[in-house]
Design an enzyme around this catalytic site. Structure first.
Site, PDB file in Angstrom:
ATOM      1  N   LYS A 160       0.679 -39.055 131.377  1.00 32.03           N
ATOM      2  CA  LYS A 160       0.521 -39.071 132.825  1.00 32.03           C
ATOM      3  C   LYS A 160       1.821 -39.243 133.608  1.00 32.03           C
ATOM      4  CE  LYS A 160      -4.020 -38.729 133.620  1.00 32.03           C
ATOM      5  NZ  LYS A 160      -4.608 -37.760 134.560  1.00 32.03           N
ATOM      6  N   GLU A 187     -14.042 -32.350 125.707  1.00 30.25           N
ATOM      7  CA  GLU A 187     -14.676 -33.329 126.585  1.00 30.25           C
ATOM      8  C   GLU A 187     -15.609 -34.222 125.773  1.00 30.25           C
ATOM      9  OE1 GLU A 187     -15.438 -31.629 130.899  1.00 30.25           O
ATOM     10  OE2 GLU A 187     -16.409 -30.349 129.418  1.00 30.25           O
ATOM     11  N   GLY A 243     -20.108 -35.951 129.271  1.00 27.00           N
ATOM     12  CA  GLY A 243     -19.111 -35.763 130.314  1.00 27.00           C
ATOM     13  C   GLY A 243     -18.595 -34.340 130.312  1.00 27.00           C
ATOM     14  N   ASP A 252     -18.529 -31.826 132.349  1.00 22.31           N
ATOM     15  CA  ASP A 252     -18.511 -31.186 133.669  1.00 22.31           C
ATOM     16  C   ASP A 252     -17.703 -29.893 133.664  1.00 22.31           C
ATOM     17  OD1 ASP A 252     -16.597 -33.513 133.352  1.00 22.31           O
ATOM     18  OD2 ASP A 252     -15.630 -32.500 135.014  1.00 22.31           O
ATOM     19  N   SER A 277      -3.122 -37.387 123.694  1.00 19.76           N
ATOM     20  CA  SER A 277      -2.669 -37.602 125.069  1.00 19.76           C
ATOM     21  C   SER A 277      -2.271 -39.025 125.407  1.00 19.76           C
ATOM     22  CB  SER A 277      -3.743 -37.125 126.054  1.00 19.76           C
ATOM     23  OG  SER A 277      -4.957 -37.830 125.854  1.00 19.76           O
TER      24      SER A 277
END
Length: 322
Positions: free
Chosen positions: A56, A207, A211, A213, A307
Site C-alpha cells: 500500500k 477474492e 466477498g 463483488d 500483498s
C-alpha cells in the site's frame, strides 16, 4: 491500449521513479517445493517485506507526493481497514505533513497501533453499518484535508502497479499473474503493467468467498454490491469494487478465483513452514488460489503477488492452528 482509461503504463513508470528511494524493491522468492506441488515455475513478489508490511505504501506515497504544497500543509485524510492506513500515515510523515485516518472499529489492533505509531490521528467507524467512503469524504471536507482513498484514485492505482513492474523486470516474461483483489487497485495497476509488458499474459484476481463483488460485477458488466463479508481476509472485506479500478479490470483482468478461509489458512501455513515467510490472510489469497487449484490451466511461469504480512503473533498462531 490504455488511452481511454484513468491510468496508463506511463503513469506506472513515472510512479516508479517517484517511489525510488522511498519504497523497497521487494524480493522475488522461488521454491522448488512450491514448483513441484503446482507443476509450474512460480515467482512470489514478497510485498510483506515492503515498508508498512504491505504494497500500500506504493500508491499512498505516489498520490500524496503529487499534492500541492498548500494541500500538503493542510494534511491528508484516508480510510482503511489497516494497510492503507499505515501507508497514508507513513507517506504523510515522509512528506512532512499530518494524517487523519478513518479505520473500522474491528480493525486488527496491530494495524491500528502501527498507524498511530506513524503519527496519524485515528477516527473509528462500524464497517458493517456505516459507509466509509461517505464518512471519509465528510471528514476530509470538514477538516480541509486532501483525501487519498485506498484504491479508487489514478495515482494510487499507478503506484500499486509498480509491484508488478518490478516483478516483470526481474523474472522476464510470465504466462500468468495472480494477485489479490479488494477494492481492485493492486490488480488494476498490476494488470495494466503486465499486459503492456507481456500482452499474452493471463491475469487472475483472487477474492474471498462471500466477498466476490468484483467477480459478480465482471459477470454483470457493471459494478454490483454484496454484503460486507466476514472473512479472515479483512483487507478484502469490501462490498463494491472501485469505479476506476473496475473500469481497468474490466479490460485487463482475465478471471477471478475465490478462496475460502480454510484455503487461506493453508496458504499461510505453507508460506510459513515451507517458504519461511509470514503472510496476513489478505496477503495469502493469491497463493491460496494457486495451491488450491482454483486458477484453471497451469501455465509454465506464474507470478504471484503476496500483498502483505501485517499480522500480530497471537492472531497468526490462532489462524494457522485453527
Amino acid at each position: 491500449m490504455t488511452a481511454t482509461l484513468p491510468v496508463t503504463f506511463d503513469d506506472v513508470r513515472e510512479a516508479a521513479v517517484r517511489l525510488d528511494g522511498i519504497a523497497h524493491r521487494t524480493p522475488v522468492l522461488t521454491s522448488r517445493t512450491l514448483n513441484a506441488r503446482v507443476g509450474a515455475e512460480v515467482f512470489i513478489k514478497c510485498e510483506n517485506f515492503q515498508r508498512v508490511g504491505a504494497f500500500k505504501l506504493r500508491g499512498a506515497y505516489n498520490a500524496a507526493a503529487q499534492l500541492s504544497p498548500a494541500q500538503l500543509a493542510r494534511g491528508i485524510a484516508a480510510y482503511s481497514s489497516g494497510n492503507h492506513a499505515q501507508a497514508a500515515a507513513l507517506a504523510a510523515r515522509e512528506l512532512g505533513t499530518s494524517a487523519v485516518i478513518l479505520m473500522p472499529e474491528d480493525a486488527p489492533e496491530s494495524k491500528r497501533a502501527a498507524t498511530a505509531g506513524y503519527g496519524a490521528d485515528i477516527v473509528t467507524y462500524d464497517r458493517y453499518t456505516q459507509d466509509r467512503t461517505a464518512l471519509g469524504e465528510a471528514l476530509a471536507a470538514e477538516r480541509g484535508l486532501a483525501l487519498i482513498p485506498p484504491y479508487d484514485h489514478p495515482h494510487v492505482i499507478a503506484g500499486q502497479g509498480t509491484a508488478a513492474l518490478e516483478l516483470c523486470e526481474e523474472t522476464g516474461e510470465l504466462d500468468m499473474l495472480i494477485a489479490p483483489v479488494g477494492g481492485g487497485g493492486l490488480m488494476a495497476g498490476s494488470a495494466i503493467t503486465a499486459k503492456t509488458l507481456h500482452p499474452r499474459i493471463h491475469t487472475v484476481g483472487v477474492e474471498p468467498v462471500g466477498g466476490d463483488d468484483t467477480k459478480r460485477s465482471l459477470e454483470a458488466g457493471e459494478r454490483v454490491t454484496v454484503p460486507v463479508p466476514r472473512t479472515l481476509a479483512d483487507g478484502q472485506a469490501l462490498a463494491t469494487p472501485g469505479r476506476l479500478t473496475f473500469a481497468v479490470n474490466q479490460r485487463f483482468l482475465d478471471g477471478i478465483a475465490l478462496v475460502g478461509d480454510d484455503e487461506i489458512r493453508d496458504a499461510m501455513r505453507f508460506a510459513f513452514e515451507r517458504l519461511k515467510i509470514v503472510l496476513e490472510p489478505s496477503g495469502a489469497t493469491a497463493l491460496a488460489a494457486l495451491l488450491a487449484g482454483h486458477i484453471g490451466h497451469r501455465p509454465r511461469r506464474i507470478g504471484v503477488i503476496a500483498s502483505g504480512g501485517n499480522i500480530d503473533t497471537r492472531r497468526f498462531t490462532d489462524i494457522i492452528n485453527g
